[in-house]
Scaffold this motif. Structure first.
Motif, PDB file in Angstrom:
ATOM      1  N   UNK A   5       1.665  -6.570   8.054  1.00  0.00           N
ATOM      2  CA  UNK A   5       0.403  -5.997   7.576  1.00  0.00           C
ATOM      3  C   UNK A   5       0.522  -5.605   6.118  1.00  0.00           C
ATOM      4  N   UNK A   6      -0.602  -5.630   5.438  1.00  0.00           N
ATOM      5  CA  UNK A   6      -0.677  -5.168   4.055  1.00  0.00           C
ATOM      6  C   UNK A   6      -2.108  -4.739   3.764  1.00  0.00           C
ATOM      7  N   UNK A   7      -2.270  -4.078   2.631  1.00  0.00           N
ATOM      8  CA  UNK A   7      -3.606  -3.711   2.191  1.00  0.00           C
ATOM      9  C   UNK A   7      -3.981  -2.258   2.364  1.00  0.00           C
ATOM     10  N   UNK A   8      -3.131  -1.489   3.013  1.00  0.00           N
ATOM     11  CA  UNK A   8      -3.434  -0.076   3.180  1.00  0.00           C
ATOM     12  C   UNK A   8      -3.297   0.677   1.867  1.00  0.00           C
ATOM     13  N   UNK A   9      -3.710   1.935   1.896  1.00  0.00           N
ATOM     14  CA  UNK A   9      -3.604   2.758   0.700  1.00  0.00           C
ATOM     15  C   UNK A   9      -4.491   3.971   0.773  1.00  0.00           C
ATOM     16  N   UNK A  10      -4.643   4.602  -0.370  1.00  0.00           N
ATOM     17  CA  UNK A  10      -5.487   5.785  -0.498  1.00  0.00           C
ATOM     18  C   UNK A  10      -6.840   5.377  -1.078  1.00  0.00           C
ATOM     19  N   UNK A  19      -7.572  -4.919   5.040  1.00  0.00           N
ATOM     20  CA  UNK A  19      -6.230  -5.073   5.587  1.00  0.00           C
ATOM     21  C   UNK A  19      -5.986  -6.533   5.946  1.00  0.00           C
ATOM     22  N   UNK A  20      -4.742  -6.943   5.768  1.00  0.00           N
ATOM     23  CA  UNK A  20      -4.331  -8.295   6.135  1.00  0.00           C
ATOM     24  C   UNK A  20      -3.139  -8.220   7.079  1.00  0.00           C
ATOM     25  N   UNK A  21      -3.048  -9.194   7.947  1.00  0.00           N
ATOM     26  CA  UNK A  21      -1.901  -9.302   8.854  1.00  0.00           C
ATOM     27  C   UNK A  21      -1.520 -10.771   8.935  1.00  0.00           C
TER      28      UNK A  21
END
Length: 116
Positions: A5-10, A19-21
């Motif tokens: 997963x990627x794309x998380x944050x504040x 978000x990507x997976x």
């Protein structure tokens, strides 16, 4: 097998994130793909699902704000999140489920924090 997963944050309230997976080692087209989220002290919650055939379902709290999609060329599932609120703050996980089986694979999670 690996789900990344990627794309998380504040992000500020009212903002958006995608978000990507990315899935490795599975036959992507034969898997239902889910996004879950979890906050400390609570059960993991199913947020959205996209079936192998493309059918989508959402939990009520994200209807109209989140969109799940999949790209079979990239073996990737996405979660587009809009109009975010602090209640969306959680660790978001991707899960692959081989159709017709109990075979599940989980990613490591990506943190989403909605705060001003």
């Amino acid at each position: 097998v690996q789900l990344v997963e990627s794309g998380g944050g504040l992000v500020q309230p009212g903002g958006s994130l995608r978000l990507s997976c990315a899935a490795y080692g599975i036959i992507f087209s034969l898997n239902n793909m889910d996004w879950y989220r979890q906050v400390p002290g609570k059960q993991r919650e199913l947020v959205a699902r996209i079936g192998a055939g493309g059918k989508t379902t959402y939990t009520d709290s994200v209807l109209g704000r989140f969109t799940i999609s999949r790209d079979s060329d990239k073996d990737t599932v996405y979660l587009q999140m809009t109009s975010l609120t602090p209640d969306d703050t959680a660790l978001y996980y991707c899960k692959a489920n081989r159709v017709g089986t109990d075979l599940d694979y989980w990613g490591q999670g990506t943190q989403v924090t909605v705060s001003s």
